[in-house]
Design an enzyme around this catalytic site. Structure first.
Site: not given
Length: 242
Positions: A48, A77, A153
Site C-alpha cells: 500500500s 498493491d 487491498h
C-alpha cells in the site's frame, strides 16, 4: 513504520533510507557471530503506502538516499494517492509507460477488488489511476505483474487485525472471502521472486508464470516486461503444440 500518517510520505522514505544506511555498520552487532549479512543482495518491499515508500526510495524520488544497491523491488498493491491528479507527496507515478528508468528487477502484486468501492462515502482503498496497474505500466524491464482477481487491498493482512485501525481494514475496503489464500500466494510469489533475483533459482517463479493455476488464488493473465532472452526462456517452458 507509523501510527498516524499524513499525506506526505517523505518522512517514511527518510526513515527507510536511514535504516538502509545503518545496515552496513549496525546490523552485524545484532546477528550471531558466525552470521555475516550479504549487503550485495538486498531487496526492498512494501504494501500500500509502504509500496509507494519502497518505490520512492529505490527510484530516488526524494533527497533521502542510500548507498545500498537493491537487487529486487516488490510493490504489494502499491498506492500513490486518492486518484490520478490527487497523488500524495512525493509523487511516484508520471503516467508515462516504462518511465521509472530503473533496472532493478521488480515484482508488482495487485488485488482485483482493490479499486472497487465498498462504501459510497469513501474512496476505494487502491483507486484506479494510482494503484498496482499504473505502477507496473511505468516499470522498466525486468518487471512482472500478478493480480489476484477475487481479493482486496487488505487481504494481505492477518485474519484478525485488532484496534480501530484493524477494524477499518474490514469496513473501508472491499475484501475477498478469506485472507489466508492471498497471504499464502503473495508470500509464496515474493519468495519465488527473491529466489530468482538473489539466488538465480528461477524454478518456482517460472512455474507460476507458466502455470498460473498452480497458485492458491485465481489470477488474471500474468504480465511481464522482460528482455527478449528472458521472454524466450519462459516461452521454452510452455507446452509445445503437437
Amino acid at each position: 513504520m507509523y501510527c498516524v500518517a499524513g499525506a506526505d510520505a517523505t518522512p517514511e522514505i527518510a526513515d527507510a533510507a536511514a535504516i538502509c544506511n545503518w545496515l552496513p555498520e549496525g546490523l552485524s552487532s545484532y546477528l550471531p557471530g558466525e552470521v555475516r549479512p550479504d549487503l550485495q543482495s538486498v531487496a526492498m518491499a512494501g504494501h500500500s503506502r509502504g509500496g509507494k515508500v519502497a518505490f520512492g526510495l529505490a527510484l530516488g524520488r526524494t533527497s533521502h538516499t542510500t548507498e545500498l544497491k537493491f537487487s529486487a523491488l516488490v510493490g504489494v498493491d502499491p498506492v500513490d494517492g486518492l486518484a490520478r491528479g490527487v497523488q500524495t507527496q512525493p509523487r511516484i507515478l508520471t503516467y508515462k509507460p516504462h518511465s521509472f528508468g530503473s533496472d532493478i528487477p521488480t515484482l508488482v502484486i495487485g488485488s482485483g477488488l482493490g479499486s472497487v468501492k465498498k462504501n459510497p462515502l469513501f474512496p476505494a482503498c487502491a483507486p484506479q489511476g494510482v494503484n498496482h496497474r499504473e505502477f507496473y505500466s511505468e516499470c522498466s524491464a525486468p518487471a512482472y505483474h500478478f493480480v489476484a482477481s477475487d481479493y482486496g487491498h487488505m487481504d494481505f493482512l492477518d485474519d484478525e487485525t485488532v484496534g480501530v485501525r484493524g477494524q477499518t481494514s474490514y469496513c473501508l475496503c472491499k475484501n475477498g472471502a478469506a485472507r489466508e489464500p492471498m497471504r499464502r500466494f503473495s508470500g509464496g510469489i515474493m519468495v519465488a521472486f527473491l529466489d530468482l533475483c538473489l539466488r538465480k533459482d528461477s524454478g518456482a517463479f517460472n512455474d507460476v508464470l507458466v502455470h498460473p493455476s498452480h497458485a492458491p488464488v485465481k489470477l488474471e493473465p500474468v504480465e511481464s516486461f522482460v528482455s527478449e532472452v528472458e521472454h524466450e526462456s519462459v516461452e521454452s517452458l510452455l507446452p509445445q503444440p503437437v
